[in-house]
Scaffold this motif. Sequence first.
Motif, PDB file in Angstrom:
ATOM      1  N   CYS A 678       0.878  -1.185   0.000  1.00  0.00           N
ATOM      2  CA  CYS A 678       0.000   0.000   0.000  1.00  0.00           C
ATOM      3  C   CYS A 678       0.905   1.221   0.000  1.00  0.00           C
ATOM      4  N   CYS A 681      -1.477   6.373  -0.564  1.00  0.00           N
ATOM      5  CA  CYS A 681      -1.869   7.543  -1.370  1.00  0.00           C
ATOM      6  C   CYS A 681      -3.161   8.171  -0.891  1.00  0.00           C
ATOM      7  N   CYS A 684      -8.194   5.626  -1.470  1.00  0.00           N
ATOM      8  CA  CYS A 684      -9.390   4.918  -0.991  1.00  0.00           C
ATOM      9  C   CYS A 684     -10.205   5.793  -0.046  1.00  0.00           C
TER      10      CYS A 684
HETATM   11  S1  SF4 Z   1      -5.756   3.549  -2.722  1.00  0.00           S
HETATM   12 FE1  SF4 Z   1      -5.666   3.064  -0.522  1.00  0.00          FE
HETATM   13  S2  SF4 Z   1      -5.046   0.916  -0.473  1.00  0.00           S
HETATM   14 FE2  SF4 Z   1      -4.591   1.633  -2.519  1.00  0.00          FE
HETATM   15  S3  SF4 Z   1      -2.435   2.253  -2.391  1.00  0.00           S
HETATM   16 FE3  SF4 Z   1      -3.686   4.094  -2.004  1.00  0.00          FE
HETATM   17  S4  SF4 Z   1      -3.877   4.167   0.241  1.00  0.00           S
HETATM   18 FE4  SF4 Z   1      -3.172   2.106  -0.283  1.00  0.00          FE
END
Ligand code: SF4
Length: 1024
Positions: A678, A681, A684
């Motif tokens: 992970c 970023c 989510c």
């Molecule tokens: S979207 Fe969420 S789960 Fe996917 S890499 Fe980014 S922080 Fe991690």
Amino acid sequence: MSLEPSVDPATDRRANYDYRSDDVDRPALVDDLERVVGCSVRADSYSRELYATDASPYEVTPIAVAFPESTADVAGILEYCAERTIPVLPRGGGTSLAGQTVNRAVVLDFTRHMNEILEVDPDERRATVQPGTILGTLNETLAAHDLKFAPDPAWGDKSAIGGAIGNNSTGAHSLKYGKTDAYIDACEVVLADGTVTEFGEVSTAEITERADPDGDLEARIYAELDRILAEDADLIEEAYPDLKRNVSGYNLDRLVAESRGNTLPGGEETGEAGTVNLARVLAGSEGTLAIVTEATVSLEPVPETKAVSLLCYPELHDAMRDVAPILEHEPAAVEVLDDVLIDLARDTAEFGPVTEILPDGTNAVLLVEFYADDVAHGREQVAGLLADRCPDADAEGEPADDAPKTDAEALALEAIEAYDDAERAKLWKLRKSGLPILLSRTTDEKHISFIEDTGIPPAKLPEFVEGFEAILEDHDTYASIYAHAGPGVLHVRPLVNTKTEIGLDQLYGIADDVTDLVVELGGSVSGEHGDGRARTQWNEKLYGDDLWETFQDLKTAFDPDWLLNPGQVVFREDDPTDLREHLRFDPDYAFETGFEPALEWENDNGFQGMVELCHGCGGCRGEQSTTGGVMCPTYRASHEEITATRGRANALRQAMSGDLEPGEAFTDEFVEEVMGLCIGCKGCAIDCPSEVDMAKLKAEVTHEYHERNGATLRDRLFAEVATLSAWGSRLAPLSNAASKLPGSRRLLEATVGIDSSRPLPTFHATTFRDWFERRGGCRVSAADADQKAVVYPDTYTNYNHPEAGKAAVRVLEAAGVHVRLPDDVGDTGRPAFSKGFLEKARETAVENVETLAPLAADGWDVVVIEPSDAVMFQSDYLDLLSDDATEMLANATYGVCEYVDSFRLDEKLAFDPDLAGETVTYHGHCHQKATRKDHHAVGVLRRAGYEVDPLDSGCCGMAGSFGYEAEHASMSDAIASILYDQVADSDGDRVVAPGASCRTQLGNRSSATSEPPTPIELLEAALE
Ligand code: SF4
Ligand SMILES: Cc1cc2nc3c(=O)[nH]c(=O)nc-3n(C[C@H](O)[C@H](O)[C@H](O)COP(=O)(O)OP(=O)(O)OC[C@H]3O[C@@H](n4cnc5c(N)ncnc54)[C@H](O)[C@@H]3O)c2cc1C
Ligand code: SF4
């Protein structure tokens, strides 16, 4: 055309992950199967648990997961499993809502390899595809021919054609297009014993000819179909509800209608009697009859344009009464949203502004969409609708002379019209607001899907809603109502806590009563989502004993040992399906965090509330080109379930609820395979309908991992990047030269694990702070200024890219802002936070709050140039500290372009008019996107005279230190390649990006000559 990532990041020799655990449940089965077939098979504990859930409330751990690459693989697996009576379950995106995609079986995931669009024939309007092809991707390809696969399930950009066939999916425009079955021309299938065959159009005479009850499997299937047509056709005609949308049970009403040349409910003609399409029998069979390995589907033209009218009602019951008269106007879609959801939407940052367009007293809306030849035609249709259903509305167009006129009383308060893309999208956004809001509950009570898909004759909707509300009241709960009112399909998710016995009683009682109501009104328990574990048990009540037996006979004919996804659609009396069994959360469920969380989780109903929040919809498995947004870059780069937010959330919950070994979450393997990939970023936290915040979960779990196992030297170095950078600047240019010495980078990789191919940041001997002090501070006195701002010298700006800091100061000064740099501040703690050193991050936060909050209290705004540091103050500090001073700092902090935009400082600036015409490609920072602050830079640059092409991009893949880590370099590159393609497709003359990591990554492109500038530098360059 294949859509697999060109290089699997795990194949890099330095990668420390292979998407699975070392704990393999049945190694002999894996070895055997891999010998028989050419594809990968996994039975390790992670893979099995990852495939134990779908988007339903159910969970069943499979035996193994295989990733077939060819029809031969599928045939080999089925033959092997048939010989040993091992169940098999085909799977697409795993977005099913009723539990039909989880079973104790060998799961075949078709989305990994068998996802090719094999042929498109635009003249014949036909495409041949493999079952793992995602509908959104298919439609993206078809758009070049102005064609589309017409059924449009809401999650079509995450779900596959095999799943659409399995569920007989459809969507908001089913009034126009019907269900998937209408578009299946032919299928290559593998039967339960491994036989490969084709189903398609065939005469009933040929079925009789091929029927042999004592023959091979295929002949026995023909024999049963022949018998059904000869003996059960009248029964089927009588027992199936007269509904355009019914996917409960097997698709036998179509078979009979085709054989007799009858018109289907909803008006679809079936052609000459005596011919049927056997591939369509598989539609809605939920993987229980045969496995589709190739499908030829017919296509529809993309409509020229669309027109939308949003009709507003004082009561849901009025809206329901209006559906039947509205249908007289032949719309393409009629969608409903009730007062519960409108009220919830009003309170959200995302949907609140959209609700402001609703007139006072609106408690329900119907969104009515027409397909039109041009805008004038759209206006005419809407005007016809409004003249009839909302005569007081001042319609923009004139109705056609022959527009339908009904006798029904007009009930709508007012109507809003939309003809251009943006306006229509706004109204659809309101309609789609329902699910994310419902699913963001972190409590044990959840809005779960089990009777969420009833199909009712539209004229009976008012009666149904009344009866339904009474049932919910009887069972002491409530729900909201939304979805496809036009064809009578309402999505209703009552609030139930299945962790309690009372909840289980509610579950059963509500489902039983609703089924009675549905049967009484001539409806169906499933209008599009399928039977699965939630509804299979009601099929006997719905269709009667005789047809139930027919279903059993059909299943036995196709699958003599009942090995294909057993227990769905139909069951054997000795092995019944009960909707209360195999729930993900049941009264025996136990969750053990195993540590004291270091972050604030109060708003999430505790750490456990966040871990349990993912409902499995698979939204994090969408592609950048079709789904867009920020979530989830690692899945996009690898197409592996374990690298999607869903995979991580499932694995974490399973590690803490006993499905994995106790303490598993804090093992090296879990960190490497699950959490370590992970990139934090925060995509989510914004894009997931439930707002699962995996970056925060990762920080918490990594912190506990450090507590138990200690941290690596590299992690500690990265957490100390501010101190290292300070030394780098002090020793520059020597420090910069050192990293270029022959062999130095290889040594760094061998000793610390920092990727030798990635350029290291360059340190400036004169830091931003030095520059500011040497120029004598601010050139706008406090007395002359309207505003005063503390420009925070974040690590990157201060040591590596002082130009951005200088630009910020000059722009702010030009706008009349008095600027100072704060004394006694270090870094924000972002690197420590991201690396899971939460106590260190907290100490830093305490110090910064002590310094900056008094300034904020004194009227100073805090301006930060590096986006991830701005977001640290604005958001992450609130997870570390819960006090008023921290909140005050959060509220006083702005990203630099956010600051200029929020106070319209650019209106005080004079820009060079010669700039007009330069187009820049803007790549925003994912943390700013996650906090909805990414639009500011675009707005400001546009007003300064730049043409801006803002990319709908995700993380660049650098993600702070992630891209520097040797074992993650290939994943970082794979993520970056998605961004590089977007940049290459953009019309921009150059790229601009606010984030330091993003600029480093963009500077790594083979076509790049240098790192891109920040937006504030472009703004400064535009000053006259
Ligand atoms: S979207 Fe969420 S789960 Fe996917 S890499 Fe980014 S922080 Fe991690
Ligand atoms: C938020 C949300 C919104 C949704 N909206 C809609 C909607 O508007 N309309 C709608 O119809 N559905 C909707 N769904 C349900 C679901 O997304 C659709 O039914 C979708 O088409 C399923 O596709 P999938 O690839 O995820 O299939 P899966 O869930 O993986 O599989 C579905 C079924 O098909 C079977 N199957 C899969 N592949 C094959 C194969 N190769 N051969 C034979 N059988 C196979 C599986 O065994 C399973 O029984 C929604 C789901 C969610 C989470
Ligand atoms: S993380 Fe969010 S988007 Fe992904 S499956 Fe879970 S709820 Fe859906």
